[in-house]
Design a protein around this motif. Structure first.
Motif, PDB file in Angstrom:
ATOM      1  N   THR A 495       0.830  -1.204   0.000  1.00 43.57           N
ATOM      2  CA  THR A 495       0.000   0.000   0.000  1.00 43.57           C
ATOM      3  C   THR A 495       0.864   1.253   0.000  1.00 43.57           C
ATOM      4  O   THR A 495       0.519   2.257  -0.630  1.00 43.57           O
ATOM      5  N   SER A 496       2.010   1.191   0.688  1.00 44.63           N
ATOM      6  CA  SER A 496       2.890   2.364   0.733  1.00 44.63           C
ATOM      7  C   SER A 496       3.475   2.679  -0.638  1.00 44.63           C
ATOM      8  O   SER A 496       3.907   3.808  -0.879  1.00 44.63           O
ATOM      9  N   TYR A 497       3.492   1.709  -1.548  1.00 45.16           N
ATOM     10  CA  TYR A 497       3.940   1.986  -2.917  1.00 45.16           C
ATOM     11  C   TYR A 497       3.067   3.077  -3.549  1.00 45.16           C
ATOM     12  O   TYR A 497       3.571   3.973  -4.245  1.00 45.16           O
ATOM     13  N   ALA A 498       1.752   2.972  -3.331  1.00 44.87           N
ATOM     14  CA  ALA A 498       0.835   3.966  -3.894  1.00 44.87           C
ATOM     15  C   ALA A 498       1.102   5.343  -3.297  1.00 44.87           C
ATOM     16  O   ALA A 498       0.999   6.367  -3.986  1.00 44.87           O
ATOM     17  N   MET A 499       1.433   5.373  -1.988  1.00 45.56           N
ATOM     18  CA  MET A 499       1.756   6.637  -1.339  1.00 45.56           C
ATOM     19  C   MET A 499       3.081   7.188  -1.878  1.00 45.56           C
ATOM     20  O   MET A 499       3.226   8.388  -2.129  1.00 45.56           O
ATOM     21  N   THR A 500       4.048   6.291  -2.061  1.00 44.55           N
ATOM     22  CA  THR A 500       5.360   6.691  -2.576  1.00 44.55           C
ATOM     23  C   THR A 500       5.233   7.329  -3.950  1.00 44.55           C
ATOM     24  O   THR A 500       5.950   8.274  -4.286  1.00 44.55           O
ATOM     25  N   SER A 501       4.315   6.823  -4.753  1.00 45.68           N
ATOM     26  CA  SER A 501       4.085   7.381  -6.085  1.00 45.68           C
ATOM     27  C   SER A 501       3.714   8.856  -6.001  1.00 45.68           C
ATOM     28  O   SER A 501       4.261   9.689  -6.731  1.00 45.68           O
ATOM     29  N   LEU A 502       2.803   9.191  -5.092  1.00 47.79           N
ATOM     30  CA  LEU A 502       2.391  10.586  -4.930  1.00 47.79           C
ATOM     31  C   LEU A 502       3.524  11.434  -4.374  1.00 47.79           C
ATOM     32  O   LEU A 502       3.706  12.591  -4.766  1.00 47.79           O
ATOM     33  N   GLY A 503       4.300  10.858  -3.439  1.00 45.68           N
ATOM     34  CA  GLY A 503       5.429  11.581  -2.890  1.00 45.68           C
ATOM     35  C   GLY A 503       6.461  11.895  -3.952  1.00 45.68           C
ATOM     36  O   GLY A 503       6.939  13.039  -4.075  1.00 45.68           O
ATOM     37  N   ALA A 504       6.821  10.889  -4.745  1.00 48.63           N
ATOM     38  CA  ALA A 504       7.800  11.094  -5.807  1.00 48.63           C
ATOM     39  C   ALA A 504       7.294  12.112  -6.823  1.00 48.63           C
ATOM     40  O   ALA A 504       8.062  12.959  -7.315  1.00 48.63           O
ATOM     41  N   GLY A 505       6.001  12.061  -7.129  1.00 49.28           N
ATOM     42  CA  GLY A 505       5.421  13.007  -8.080  1.00 49.28           C
ATOM     43  C   GLY A 505       5.549  14.446  -7.606  1.00 49.28           C
ATOM     44  O   GLY A 505       5.840  15.351  -8.396  1.00 49.28           O
ATOM     45  N   ASN A 506       5.356  14.680  -6.309  1.00 51.83           N
ATOM     46  CA  ASN A 506       5.478  16.036  -5.768  1.00 51.83           C
ATOM     47  C   ASN A 506       6.926  16.516  -5.775  1.00 51.83           C
ATOM     48  O   ASN A 506       7.206  17.679  -6.076  1.00 51.83           O
TER      49      ASN A 506
END
Length: 593
Positions: A495-506
């Motif tokens: 699940t943290s992969y999905a969060m990491t995606s948003l973090g990396a995008g920012n």
């Protein structure tokens, strides 16, 4: 344990290894299911109201109250939001390895609430914020001093640490309330993430309308105080549901287990892998049953990692790993290329609360006597998302699965691909719209004086609506994909992969904005200035459209080589029969996404 279950009616006990907080097996009729999930879903409504009550209008606070420039303000927002979405990796680690999801969540909630409380103080106490300034352009305004910035950023990043422990665990706790081995519960689980996103954007809708209006027209004390109260309510709601939750026992650090496989393979790189998988090292089935884990058969993909489970004279876990551990590592590693392909779309999402808001400040925001807050247009992302999710779940899936025979309608990767395609459309529309806005500003002589362009703020509405539609495809599928494809013992990390995606995008957004601003300024034709009327934001959006085209090409290549995780039970086959579809072969079962 088996005898005890049999005497008490084992048919009512969950079969997925979930327990109560004391470690005892739980009855399906007493815990879990939608009874428990309602507490989790309602929690998310209030928590998202709290988070977006802060983040949606944060760009305006940086520019109007702390008197920072466009690029600096945008980067401060995206760096903070990036941190918000990266810290879940740590939260997932503590949940899976040490404390369990429930305890990690409760501790992180306390940190989260302390950050929100300090932030409310930072915008309320006169000495902790710059004095009021009447200059609309902020050129002659006194900027925040070191102490004021220190308190404000300390509050923001304390909040970020707290969300790191709540975000990867709350959705996983919700999904854990459904038994993977029970066909009916599996069916409910298919819709969980859609309604989960529905609850998120219901809270977001309130934040982007009511709270944003309060912040712009009443005051920041009340505007930030209400989200703090909302967060308090959400935590209390979650705690009230505690007697109904199913829990998973921590199974050790997923990072350690993955590292053991990789290092074990490298240390035995000269060893040949036997053709018969039965010759590989594996634990007894009974051992997995006792720990509530699922044994996974060896697969030929990523064959080099199979060297870690080739039997040798050493039993060192950094040299010899069981087959299941190797397969779990494969499952997490094979998702990384898909994860990388979601970074650019996440960069587009970062524009909603930064450059999209800045555009809104340049347009006519009045409807009669009512002044529309620029950040409130994000509410249309929410509305579009809510409508699209309901239409997708209630109609699209039912229609399309008649042809595909897939209970999800289309695979998760297909759904993600549709969302990525929409991001190309969004940035193309945004570029064309901005070019038109600049032409109107030039026509009315507003280029150099940064005057308000005589066009309604609803001129930029299509890019917000399209963003919500794209989220209904990409963001919902993304969180379900990373949860679904992660091994049972690493769901929080998945699940943290999905969060990491948003973090990396920012973070990518911050990097691109700074780089483009610096490079174009050097050439004497700066694309992003404090005065958008003298900028070339249309070029910047066109650049984003090209990035999305290149990204979807990369995504299509990566999906061509992706192999879905096989289902761990026959529940999907049973579900197909319940849905009226023909029974498919095992190969089709393994390819479901």
């Amino acid at each position: 344990m088996a005898l005890e279950l049999e005497e008490n009616g084992s048919h009512d006990y969950t079969r997925d290894g979930t327990v109560d907080l004391k470690g005892n097996p739980v009855l399906r009729s007493k815990r879990g299911g939608w009874t428990a999930c309602w507490f989790v879903v309602v929690y998310e409504v209030f928590e998202r109201m709290a988070y977006y009550g802060i983040s949606s209008n944060l760009f305006i606070y940086f520019t109007k109250k702390l008197h920072q420039g466009t690029v600096t303000s945008a980067n401060n927002v995206t760096n903070w939001v990036g941190t918000i979405w990266m810290t879940p990796i740590l939260g997932a680690y503590f949940a899976d390895a040490l404390l369990g999801r429930y305890r990690t969540f409760v501790i992180a909630s306390a940190i989260y609430l302390s950050g929100m409380s300090l932030l409310t103080l930072a915008v309320s106490v006169p000495g902790l914020r710059p004095p009021h300034c009447a200059d609309p352009n902020g050129i002659n305004c006194k900027k925040a001093d070191t102490l004021q910035l220190a308190v404000f950023f300390s509050a923001l990043y304390t909040l970020a640490v707290g969300t790191g422990g709540t975000k990867p665990n709350i959705s996983t706790i919700g999904a854990d309330q459904f038994d993977e081995f029970d066909p009916k519960e599996k069916h409910h689980k298919l819709s969980f993430f859609n309604w989960w996103m529905f609850s998120i954007f219901l809270g977001t809708l309130f934040a982007n309308t009511v709270l944003v209006w309060i912040q712009d027209n009443v005051g920041w004390t009340l505007g930030y105080g209400l989200p703090t109260v909302g967060l308090t309510i959400s935590i209390l709601i979650f705690l009230v549901g505690s007697p109904f939750y199913r829990h998973r026992v921590p199974t050790g650090s997923p990072f350690t287990r993955m590292a053991q496989v990789i290092i074990g393979s490298l240390r035995k790189w000269q060893v040949s892998v036997p053709t018969d998988p039965k010759e590989l090292y594996e634990l007894d089935l009974e051992e997995y049953a006792r720990s509530g884990k699922v044994r996974i058969d060896s697969t030929p993909s990523w064959r080099f990692l199979n060297k870690a489970c080739v039997k040798t004279t050493s039993t060192n876990p950094w040299i010899l790993c069981p087959v299941t551990q190797v397969e779990e590592t494969k499952q997490m590693l094979r998702m990384i290329p898909i994860l990388i392909s979601t970074f650019i779309p996440s960069t587009m999402i970062a524009q909603i609360n930064t450059l999209f808001v800045k555009q809104g400040t340049t347009l006519n925001r009045r409807i009669g006597s009512f002044n529309i807050p620029p950040a409130s247009l994000a509410a249309f992302v929410t509305l579009s998302m809510l409508i699209s999710v309901v239409l997708y779940d209630r109609y699209f899936v039912k229609i399309i699965r008649r042809w595909t025979k897939n209970p999800r309608g289309i695979t998760l990767l297909h759904r993600m691909g549709i969302g990525m395609t929409l991001h190309i459309v969004i940035m193309t529309v945004a570029s064309i719209t901005e070019r038109y806005r600049l032409s109107v500003a030039k026509k009315h002589g507003l280029v150099h004086n940064a005057g308000q362009v005589p066009r309604s703020i609803f001129l930029i509405l299509p890019q917000f609506v399209l963003m919500g539609t794209a989220d209904a495809f990409l963001e919902v599928a993304k969180i379900e994909f990373f949860y679904d494809q992660a091994p049972e013992s690493m769901k929080s990390l998945g699940t943290s992969y999905a969060m990491t995606s948003l973090g990396a995008g920012n973070f990518i957004s911050s990097f691109l904005l700074s780089t483009v601003s610096r490079v174009t300024k050097r050439d004497g034709n700066e694309w992003i200035k404090n005065n958008l009327n003298a900028s070339h934001l249309d070029y910047y959006y066109a650049f984003f459209a090209v990035l999305n085209v290149l990204n979807i090409i990369f995504f299509l290549i990566m999906t061509k080589f992706y192999v879905y995780k096989a289902e761990i039970s026959d529940s999907m086959a049973v579900l197909r029969e319940e849905l009226g579809g023909p029974k498919l072969q095992e190969a089709t079962t393994a390819s479901l996404g």
